[in-house]
Design an enzyme around this catalytic site. Structure first.
Site, mmCIF file in Angstrom:
data_model
loop_
_atom_site.group_PDB
_atom_site.id
_atom_site.type_symbol
_atom_site.label_atom_id
_atom_site.label_comp_id
_atom_site.label_asym_id
_atom_site.label_seq_id
_atom_site.Cartn_x
_atom_site.Cartn_y
_atom_site.Cartn_z
ATOM 1 N N HIS A 262 -31.378 200.086 -65.166
ATOM 2 C CA HIS A 262 -30.135 200.257 -65.926
ATOM 3 C C HIS A 262 -30.452 200.633 -67.372
ATOM 4 C CE1 HIS A 262 -27.107 197.926 -63.225
ATOM 5 N NE2 HIS A 262 -27.963 198.625 -62.510
ATOM 6 N N LYS B 280 -31.779 185.750 -70.062
ATOM 7 C CA LYS B 280 -33.122 185.539 -70.597
ATOM 8 C C LYS B 280 -33.936 184.447 -69.887
ATOM 9 C CE LYS B 280 -33.269 188.648 -73.646
ATOM 10 N NZ LYS B 280 -33.275 189.703 -72.648
ATOM 11 N N TYR C 200 -31.554 192.504 -75.804
ATOM 12 C CA TYR C 200 -31.205 192.490 -74.376
ATOM 13 C C TYR C 200 -32.342 193.038 -73.515
ATOM 14 C CZ TYR C 200 -28.243 192.479 -70.251
ATOM 15 O OH TYR C 200 -27.732 192.210 -68.996
HETATM 16 P P1 RFL Z 1 -37.195 176.802 -61.412
HETATM 17 O O1 RFL Z 1 -36.740 178.064 -60.811
HETATM 18 O O2 RFL Z 1 -36.177 175.752 -61.695
HETATM 19 O O3 RFL Z 1 -38.325 176.212 -60.473
HETATM 20 C C1 RFL Z 1 -38.824 174.917 -60.635
HETATM 21 C C2 RFL Z 1 -39.316 174.454 -59.298
HETATM 22 O O4 RFL Z 1 -39.886 173.154 -59.444
HETATM 23 C C3 RFL Z 1 -39.462 172.334 -58.369
HETATM 24 N N1 RFL Z 1 -39.531 170.944 -58.821
HETATM 25 C C4 RFL Z 1 -40.523 170.096 -58.457
HETATM 26 N N2 RFL Z 1 -41.590 170.269 -57.667
HETATM 27 C C5 RFL Z 1 -42.413 169.189 -57.487
HETATM 28 N N3 RFL Z 1 -42.181 167.977 -58.069
HETATM 29 C C6 RFL Z 1 -41.113 167.772 -58.867
HETATM 30 N N4 RFL Z 1 -40.891 166.596 -59.439
HETATM 31 C C7 RFL Z 1 -40.228 168.860 -59.102
HETATM 32 N N5 RFL Z 1 -39.097 169.025 -59.808
HETATM 33 C C8 RFL Z 1 -38.692 170.275 -59.636
HETATM 34 C C9 RFL Z 1 -38.055 172.813 -58.079
HETATM 35 O O5 RFL Z 1 -37.646 172.485 -56.748
HETATM 36 C C10 RFL Z 1 -38.185 174.308 -58.289
HETATM 37 O O6 RFL Z 1 -38.510 174.994 -57.110
HETATM 38 O O7 RFL Z 1 -37.959 177.057 -62.810
HETATM 39 P P2 RFL Z 1 -38.900 178.286 -63.241
HETATM 40 O O8 RFL Z 1 -39.878 178.621 -62.167
HETATM 41 O O9 RFL Z 1 -39.369 177.963 -64.607
HETATM 42 O O10 RFL Z 1 -37.942 179.546 -63.308
HETATM 43 C C11 RFL Z 1 -36.937 179.630 -64.266
HETATM 44 C C12 RFL Z 1 -35.715 180.339 -63.705
HETATM 45 O O11 RFL Z 1 -35.419 179.839 -62.415
HETATM 46 C C13 RFL Z 1 -34.523 180.128 -64.617
HETATM 47 O O12 RFL Z 1 -34.870 180.368 -65.977
HETATM 48 C C14 RFL Z 1 -33.338 181.013 -64.315
HETATM 49 O O13 RFL Z 1 -32.960 181.031 -62.977
HETATM 50 C C15 RFL Z 1 -32.183 180.488 -65.157
HETATM 51 N N6 RFL Z 1 -30.927 180.866 -64.608
HETATM 52 C C16 RFL Z 1 -30.524 182.124 -64.854
HETATM 53 N N7 RFL Z 1 -31.287 182.934 -65.639
HETATM 54 C C17 RFL Z 1 -30.909 184.190 -65.867
HETATM 55 O O14 RFL Z 1 -31.625 184.920 -66.566
HETATM 56 N N8 RFL Z 1 -29.719 184.649 -65.322
HETATM 57 C C18 RFL Z 1 -28.925 183.863 -64.506
HETATM 58 O O15 RFL Z 1 -27.918 184.297 -64.011
HETATM 59 C C19 RFL Z 1 -29.302 182.543 -64.257
HETATM 60 N N9 RFL Z 1 -28.556 181.724 -63.465
HETATM 61 C C20 RFL Z 1 -30.154 179.963 -63.822
HETATM 62 C C21 RFL Z 1 -28.965 180.435 -63.236
HETATM 63 C C22 RFL Z 1 -30.557 178.629 -63.609
HETATM 64 C C23 RFL Z 1 -29.792 177.735 -62.838
HETATM 65 N N10 RFL Z 1 -30.249 176.359 -62.724
HETATM 66 C C24 RFL Z 1 -31.492 175.943 -63.333
HETATM 67 C C25 RFL Z 1 -29.584 175.319 -62.119
HETATM 68 C C26 RFL Z 1 -28.214 179.581 -62.445
HETATM 69 C C27 RFL Z 1 -28.606 178.237 -62.235
HETATM 70 C C28 RFL Z 1 -27.737 177.409 -61.339
HETATM 71 C C1 PHB Z 2 -26.764 187.961 -62.503
HETATM 72 O O1 PHB Z 2 -26.777 186.909 -61.825
HETATM 73 O O2 PHB Z 2 -26.740 189.069 -61.971
HETATM 74 C C2 PHB Z 2 -26.747 187.866 -63.975
HETATM 75 C C3 PHB Z 2 -26.620 186.626 -64.572
HETATM 76 C C4 PHB Z 2 -26.585 186.542 -65.957
HETATM 77 C C5 PHB Z 2 -26.683 187.682 -66.723
HETATM 78 C C6 PHB Z 2 -26.821 188.902 -66.123
HETATM 79 C C7 PHB Z 2 -26.857 189.004 -64.736
HETATM 80 O O3 PHB Z 2 -26.618 187.603 -68.078
#
Ligand code: RFL
Ligand code: PHB
Length: 390
Positions: free
Chosen positions: A72, A297, A385
């Site tokens: 994009h 991010k 961004y």
């Molecule tokens: P993760 O993905 O949370 O993975 C951590 C892993 O550790 C495991 N864990 C354990 N394992 C062993 N022993 C324990 N005591 C443990 N405790 C936890 C968990 O089961 C898991 O598998 O962290 P990581 O790898 O640092 O990755 C980071 C990303 O996942 C995160 O920054 C993003 O997904 C944040 N986030 C979003 N970021 C975006 O840029 N755009 C989004 O739309 C977006 N939506 C989200 C999100 C994070 C969410 N969370 C944390 C609830 C939506 C949600 C719901």
């Molecule tokens: C997505 O889930 O596609 C997503 C979430 C947050 C953003 C952008 C994209 O800021």
């Protein structure tokens, strides 16, 4: 059992680190609390910076991303009926982002770990780090009811916000900074063609909405909701109605709706823990910091941490060079705080703040009008961004 690097958490951070180290001959074991299906069932981020993409290529896991990811060159911001396209590519000298879901990233990483015979232990319960201030730390955990011990040189906490690793750092060492926002995002995944080929971030009297996508027939939408909202309280019809009333009418007219395949609520939070190292423990990704998703991010910051940390560990094992490990926390935090600032700013610009009615609303509108009229302001947005340099 022993290994060189013990990694807690099999999300994107832990898997990416494990893969990068393995390719340089460094042994790792990943301990993950959940099952693989559970980890792959989580729908999260969708936008990858070029730095993230480069890391995936370096980890030799980019084949599917490069084939299926959508590049994009722009992103849209709508305010009531007004719409502004931020020309990411034009404003940043050719930089773009890629839309490719975190679920797919994680799937590709698991496939690569399997192909190389990487050890990922799922459903590892009660993972506990020990002797982190010594040169011989170890982890204990329970697998299928049996107590296990993993000896290693380093422990890496990639276990997300609710993980155990940050909690073991003594309170007098760890400083935390937090802002909890008075709302969340209700997200829906639907098997429908996306309403727009580029993302649209929208602010309306009804609050915030985001139109995103995962593929030609797969859409991801979000609307602002209460942080404690139960997703089951929203029918599909309620969701579509809220989305339609929050995006510009000409966009709403094109929206194709369908049944929600997944519906979940994410609370919005800014959080940073400092330092990201204690003895032989290093934190990376959500274990150390959370951003509200508005700037896309979270996952990208996890990748820059893993970039710094993998280089530091490779230098330590290769040349006995400790400098990367010593400067890891400070280096990572510099980039993290800039992304925290940007994510906070995007969140402020685009959400309805319950306490802000009146003056705050007018300030938001003025900020958007300024953005519409100023190439300099658009450049600031675009530069952040697409992602600041590592
Ligand atoms: P993760 O993905 O949370 O993975 C951590 C892993 O550790 C495991 N864990 C354990 N394992 C062993 N022993 C324990 N005591 C443990 N405790 C936890 C968990 O089961 C898991 O598998 O962290 P990581 O790898 O640092 O990755 C980071 C990303 O996942 C995160 O920054 C993003 O997904 C944040 N986030 C979003 N970021 C975006 O840029 N755009 C989004 O739309 C977006 N939506 C989200 C999100 C994070 C969410 N969370 C944390 C609830 C939506 C949600 C719901
Ligand atoms: C997505 O889930 O596609 C997503 C979430 C947050 C953003 C952008 C994209 O800021």
């Amino acid at each position: 059992m022993d290994t060189q690097v013990g990694i807690i958490g099999g999300g994107p951070s832990g898997l990416l680190l494990s893969q990068l180290l393995h390719l340089r001959g460094i042994q790792t074991v990943v301990l993950e609390r959940r099952s693989r299906d559970y980890v792959l069932g989580r729908i999260r981020a969708g936008v990858l910076e070029q730095g993230f993409q480069a890391l995936m290529r370096r980890a030799e896991v980019a084949q599917r991303m490069d084939r299926d990811g959508q590049v994009h060159g722009g992103v849209n911001i709508a305010y009531q009926e007004d719409r502004l396209r931020i020309d990411l590519e034009g404003l940043t000298g050719g930089k773009t982002v890629m839309v490719y879901g975190q679920t797919e990233v994680t799937r590709d990483l698991y496939a690569a770990r399997d192909a190389l015979g990487g050890i990922v232990i799922h459903e590892a319960e009660d993972v506990t780090p020990h002797d982190l201030e010594s040169d011989q730390p170890y982890l204990t955990f329970t697998k299928d009811g049996v107590a296990e011990r993993l000896d290693c040189d380093f422990v890496i906490g990639c276990d997300g916000y609710h993980g155990v690793s940050r909690q073991v750092i003594p309170a007098e060492v760890l400083k935390t900074f937090e802002r909890v926002y008075p709302f969340g995002w209700l997200g829906v995944l639907s098997q429908t063609p996306p309403v727009n080929e580029e993302l649209i971030y929208a602010r309306h009297d009804t609050g915030f909405a985001l139109c995103s996508l995962r593929g030609p027939e797969l859409s991801r939408y979000y609307v602002q909701c209460r942080a404690d909202e139960n997703p089951d309280d929203w029918s599909d019809a309620d969701f579509w109605q809220r989305l339609k009333s929050t995006i510009p009418a000409e966009v709403a007219a094109r929206l194709v709706t369908g049944p929600a395949i997944e519906k979940s609520v994410a609370p919005l939070r800014s959080f940073v823990a400092e330092p990201m190292r204690w003895g032989r423990l290093f934190l990376a990704g959500d274990a150390a910091h959370i951003v509200p998703p508005t700037g896309a991010k979270g996952l990208n910051l996890a990748a820059s941490d893993i970039h710094y940390l993998s280089e530091a560990l490779i230098a330590w094992y290769g040349e006995g060079d400790e400098r990367g490990l010593e400067t890891y926390s400070a280096r990572a935090l510099k980039r993290i705080w800039k992304a925290e600032r940007f994510s906070w700013w995007m969140t402020q610009l685009l959400h309805k703040f319950p306490e802000n009615e009146g003056f705050g609303d007018r300030i938001q509108r003025a900020e958007f009008d300024y953005l519409m009229s100023s190439r300099a302001a658009q450049t600031v947005l675009a530069e952040n961004y697409v992602g600041l340099p590592y």
